[in-house]
Design a protein around this motif. Structure first.
Motif, short mmCIF file in Angstrom:
data_model
loop_
_atom_site.label_atom_id
_atom_site.label_comp_id
_atom_site.label_asym_id
_atom_site.label_seq_id
_atom_site.Cartn_x
_atom_site.Cartn_y
_atom_site.Cartn_z
N UNK A 49 10.92 24.31 23.26
CA UNK A 49 12.18 23.67 23.56
C UNK A 49 12.67 22.99 22.29
N UNK A 50 13.83 23.44 21.80
CA UNK A 50 14.38 22.88 20.57
C UNK A 50 15.84 22.54 20.81
N UNK A 51 16.26 21.39 20.27
CA UNK A 51 17.65 20.96 20.38
C UNK A 51 18.34 21.26 19.06
N UNK A 52 19.51 21.89 19.13
CA UNK A 52 20.29 22.23 17.94
C UNK A 52 21.54 21.37 17.97
N UNK A 53 21.68 20.50 16.98
CA UNK A 53 22.85 19.61 16.90
C UNK A 53 23.97 20.31 16.14
N UNK A 54 24.49 21.32 16.70
CA UNK A 54 25.56 22.08 16.05
C UNK A 54 25.57 23.49 16.61
N UNK A 55 25.99 24.40 15.79
CA UNK A 55 26.06 25.80 16.21
C UNK A 55 24.73 26.50 15.98
N UNK A 56 24.39 27.41 16.88
CA UNK A 56 23.15 28.18 16.74
C UNK A 56 23.21 29.03 15.48
N UNK A 57 24.40 29.45 15.09
CA UNK A 57 24.56 30.29 13.90
C UNK A 57 24.26 29.51 12.62
N UNK A 58 24.26 28.16 12.68
CA UNK A 58 23.97 27.36 11.49
C UNK A 58 22.48 27.37 11.13
N UNK A 59 21.64 27.84 12.04
CA UNK A 59 20.19 27.89 11.76
C UNK A 59 19.88 29.04 10.81
N UNK A 75 20.60 27.90 26.07
CA UNK A 75 21.48 27.20 27.01
C UNK A 75 22.42 26.37 26.16
N UNK A 76 23.70 26.56 26.37
CA UNK A 76 24.71 25.81 25.62
C UNK A 76 25.21 24.69 26.51
N UNK A 77 25.11 23.48 26.03
CA UNK A 77 25.62 22.32 26.75
C UNK A 77 26.93 21.90 26.11
#
Length: 172
Positions: A49-59, A75-77
């Protein structure tokens, strides 16, 4: 972390800020995590479980590969609108504004009747064992010896000062 997750299954491996974590660690560390993820069997009940503070494409691309090619693993919140927030909290706000005497008491429950039990007799005092009695006798002897040692000089002084009172009284 992976060893503990395997040992205590089911478990969760949680990364609170994946973008910040990727910026803080080297590419070697990311590839090590990928290798550890590859050691997990598909049937292992371990959740990444990882939280991305932005866009997934930024990873980075190698980190995006951890989650697979499909969007089913993400899952996009989205931020709720003001109307959605109001609808969510409307019931709570109504309860807060209601006077305490306006709440319904619900279904009246029948009071339980408990059977009256007799008072239990007091427990007998515990009897000391033979070993405990022997230990108590040893302790008593030690205390008597200590008292003789400490009180001996005092008794000798009292006998010297009040010698006339140590003789038996005679009827005259």
């Amino acid at each position: 972390m992976f060893v503990e997750a395997k040992r205590h299954q089911p478990s969760v491996i949680y990364i609170p800020s994946l973008i910040g974590w990727c910026a803080a660690v080297s590419e070697t560390s990311r590839s090590t995590v990928r290798a550890m993820l590859d050691t997990l069997a598909p049937t292992d009940p371990i959740l990444l479980l990882a939280m991305v503070d932005g866009q997934f494409a930024d990873l980075p691309g190698d980190v995006r590969a951890w989650f697979g090619p499909t969007k089913d693993n993400r899952v996009v919140l989205v931020r709720p609108t003001a109307l959605q927030r109001d609808a969510f909290f409307m019931g709570l706000l109504a309860d807060v504004q209601r006077m305490p005497n306006k709440f319904s008491d619900g279904v009246q429950r029948k009071k339980r009747v408990l059977e009256v039990l007799p008072v239990a007799p007091p427990l007998e005092p515990r009897k000391p064992t033979v070993a405990e009695l022997a230990l108590q006798d040893d302790n008593d002897q030690k205390i008597i010896t200590l008292l003789k040692y400490r009180l001996g000089p005092i008794l000798t002084e009292l006998k010297r000062k009040f010698k006339r009172f140590t003789k038996r009284a005679t009827v005259s």
